[in-house]
Structures are given as C-alpha cells and as structure tokens.
Design a protein around this motif. Structure first.
Motif, mmCIF file in Angstrom:
data_model
loop_
_atom_site.group_PDB
_atom_site.id
_atom_site.type_symbol
_atom_site.label_atom_id
_atom_site.label_comp_id
_atom_site.label_asym_id
_atom_site.label_seq_id
_atom_site.Cartn_x
_atom_site.Cartn_y
_atom_site.Cartn_z
ATOM 1 N N CYS A 110 0.849 -1.196 0.000
ATOM 2 C CA CYS A 110 0.000 0.000 0.000
ATOM 3 C C CYS A 110 0.883 1.243 0.000
ATOM 4 C CB CYS A 110 -0.893 -0.015 1.238
ATOM 5 S SG CYS A 110 -1.869 1.492 1.388
ATOM 6 N N CYS A 168 0.347 5.581 7.388
ATOM 7 C CA CYS A 168 -0.901 5.046 7.942
ATOM 8 C C CYS A 168 -0.665 4.451 9.336
ATOM 9 C CB CYS A 168 -1.462 3.975 7.007
ATOM 10 S SG CYS A 168 -3.025 3.297 7.559
ATOM 11 N N CYS A 209 0.135 -4.881 4.666
ATOM 12 C CA CYS A 209 0.026 -3.603 3.940
ATOM 13 C C CYS A 209 1.336 -3.252 3.234
ATOM 14 C CB CYS A 209 -0.307 -2.466 4.903
ATOM 15 S SG CYS A 209 -1.846 -2.707 5.792
ATOM 16 N N CYS A 220 -8.129 -0.822 0.588
ATOM 17 C CA CYS A 220 -7.473 -0.937 1.895
ATOM 18 C C CYS A 220 -7.679 -2.341 2.434
ATOM 19 C CB CYS A 220 -8.060 0.087 2.870
ATOM 20 S SG CYS A 220 -7.479 -0.123 4.559
ATOM 21 N N HIS A 221 -6.589 -2.960 2.890
ATOM 22 C CA HIS A 221 -6.694 -4.334 3.399
ATOM 23 C C HIS A 221 -7.598 -4.439 4.622
ATOM 24 C CE1 HIS A 221 -3.857 -5.932 0.640
ATOM 25 N NE2 HIS A 221 -2.838 -5.215 1.089
HETATM 26 FE FE1 SF4 Z 1 -3.411 1.651 5.929
HETATM 27 FE FE2 SF4 Z 1 -5.220 0.247 4.566
HETATM 28 FE FE3 SF4 Z 1 -2.938 0.933 3.397
HETATM 29 FE FE4 SF4 Z 1 -2.968 -0.893 5.292
HETATM 30 S S1 SF4 Z 1 -3.929 -1.043 3.301
HETATM 31 S S2 SF4 Z 1 -1.525 0.800 5.104
HETATM 32 S S3 SF4 Z 1 -4.535 -0.127 6.648
HETATM 33 S S4 SF4 Z 1 -4.514 2.297 4.104
#
Ligand code: SF4
Ligand code: MG
Length: 319
Positions: free
Chosen positions: A279, A285, A292, A310-311
């Motif tokens: 991500c 985050c 992520c 978003c996971h």
């Molecule tokens: Fe944050 Fe969602 Fe990205 Fe994970 S996937 S870093 S929880 S935004």
C-alpha cells in the motif's frame, strides 16, 4: 443518464532520470452524462495528469479511455480533431493560461479559428453569446487580460473552453488561484452552465469543501492510485479509507461544541518513482500491518457503489 466516459486500467508513466514515475497507475472509474466526478488528493497525486490524459493532451501509457462507447486512446489524427471540440479543459491559473498579447475577443475566438470550420459571422455570434453566458460585459471584448481582475480572467478561460460547445470538461483547480469571495461565483457559474448545456465535468481540486459542493461522485487519489470512490454524500458520511479519513478530519467543522479530532499524517511520503508492491499509504498510515507493506490493496466494492483500496476495510455482507 448513461455513461459518457470511463477509464479502464489507465496508466500514465513518465521516464525520469532515476526511474519511472507512476503518475497515474491503474485507474478505473466512469462518469455518467451530466454528472461531476470530483477528484481530490494532495498535490502530486496525479489528478492533473489524469485530467490531461483523459482529453488527450497527454498520451496514455496503457489502458483504455472509453468515450461514448469507443476506446479513444488509439484514435487517428482526424478523429482527434473532432474529439478536441467535445473535450475541453479549464486551467487553474487564469493569470498564466491567457496570452497577454491577445484581446479577450481573440482569446475566446481562437479555438474556433483554429478549427477552420466557422465563418467570421459564426465566430462573432459565438463569442458574443458565450461572453453573455459567462457574465462578461460585451464592452470588454477589446480589453487585454492584464486589464481585468482574477475572477473575470477565469471567466475568459471558461468562455474559451465552452465556445466550441463541448460535452466533457476537465476543470483543473479552476478556483484555487482566486480570492475566496470570487470562488463561489465561479463555482456557481460552472454549475449553471452545466445544467444549461448538459455538461459532464471532471473536477480536480484539493479543497474538500469545493468538491462537496460541486460533485456527484468523488474519487480520492493517493500517489497515482484511486484509494476511494463513491457518491458525494456517502463519502462525507462514511469515509472508509484511512487517507480519506485523515483528509476529512482536516476540514474545519462549523459546530464548535462538537470538535473533531484531526488525524495527523506523519511519516514520509512514498516515492512514486518505481514504487514497490504494498500500500502506497503505508508509510503514513497508523493502521498499517505487515500485509500492507507487502501486498498492494485492490480497489474493492465494500458497500453498494462504494469502492475502497485498503486491506483493513471490511466488505458489507450485502455486497
Ligand atoms: Fe493503511 Fe489500509 Fe494501506 Fe494498510 S492497506 S496501510 S490499513 S490504508
Ligand atoms: Mg495539479
């Protein structure tokens, strides 16, 4: 109303000295006729590049742009000419986007003259008509941009974009360079014209209040990717992506008895040059996990018409 334009796996990469900049990276969305899709995100997230790619000011690297049911990424020069009339752009800075040596008349008439399809009389009528539509006094036709204030200059930019009767208009931060008192006038003008001419907008801004006021749907971008996409009311009532939540928490609330906590985004912004899997928001985050940092989250429908990448975002059972 049916779909007017959509993007499918759209990418725009730039070769920069140190690698490949992923300015627009696998973006998907669709806009129905007469709608406004608001695009928000911090500067450098790819919003303006996306707008330019959609109307062919920049060539896409990969993916499709479907306009009126047809992929326009591979159109020939002749067809491009016809498309140019239907797709226009209003730029952010009315100060630098107007030629200081051209009168208002020459500026607005220019796209019609270049097309070579109109008589002097037709151009005359169109210029005078559009001056009226955008609220510019006719006596200003022979004035030069430096003689006018910012609001009027942006009205010229709007007139120039609309004189050819487009269907789809990219508005790239059209009010960001203007005084707050003038912003509302220009936004209302854009809304009036949209209704009158059944225009479809892609409205790029970093201002959430502006996007809330003008958009039908909203797309939140982060480092070239869409992280959240849904209807206007849904986004503000029920933001799901941590980045959207942080952006919204920075908007001042009118009710001082109910202060909201501002979510600070700390950590370094990931480089959009040769990004690694995972991500792209992970470094900033607070909820980031190991997953992520390893796996790129896909944009997924989490509730009806509400897409999030978003996971940690749970999918409603009804979807
Ligand atoms: Fe944050 Fe969602 Fe990205 Fe994970 S996937 S870093 S929880 S935004
Ligand atoms: Mg920009």
């Amino acid at each position: 109303m049916g779909e007017l334009i959509s993007a499918k796996h759209l990418k725009k990469y730039f070769n920069v000295g140190s690698g490949t900049l992923h300015a627009v990276d696998d973006v998907n969305f669709s806009i129905n006729e007469g709608e406004t899709l608001g695009v928000v995100g911090e500067s450098g997230c790819g919003k303006s590049t996306l707008g330019r790619v959609l109307i062919h000011l920049l060539e896409s690297t990969e993916g499709q742009i479907i306009y009126k049911g047809k992929d326009i990424t591979k159109v020939k020069r002749k067809e491009l000419h016809a498309l140019r009339k239907e797709m226009q752009i209003i730029f952010q800075d009315p100060f630098s986007s107007l030629n200081p040596r051209m009168t208002i008349y020459q500026t607005i008439a220019e796209p019609m003259k270049i097309s070579g399809e109109f008589s002097a009389k037709q151009i005359d009528e169109a210029v005078m008509g559009i001056m009226d539509t955008v609220g510019l006094a006719k006596r200003l036709v022979n004035a030069y941009p430096h003689e006018l204030d910012g609001g009027r200059r942006q009205r010229i930019g709007i007139a120039r974009a609309l004189v050819m009767n487009p269907k789809f208009v990219v508005c790239d931060e059209p009010v960001s360079a203007l005084d707050v008192s003038i912003q509302a006038q220009i936004i209302n003008l854009l809304l009036d014209i949209q209704e009158k001419n059944s225009l479809t907008y892609l409205f790029i801004t970093h201002d959430l209040m502006v996007v809330k006021y003008i958009s039908t749907k909203i797309m939140v971008m982060y480092l070239g990717q869409v992280v959240e996409f849904t209807g206007n009311e849904e986004l503000f009532a029920n933001p799901r992506h941590p980045y959207t939540k942080a952006l919204l928490s920075a908007v001042p609330v009118p009710d001082i008895h109910c202060p909201q906590e501002r979510i600070m985004m700390e950590g370094e912004i990931t480089s959009p040059i040769d990004p690694k899997p995972g991500c792209r928001f992970a470094a900033r985050c607070k909820e980031a996990t190991d997953k992520c940092r390893q796996e790129t989250p896909r944009l997924t429908e989490v509730s009806s018409g509400h897409f999030v990448a978003c996971h940690l975002c749970k999918i409603d059972s009804k979807v």
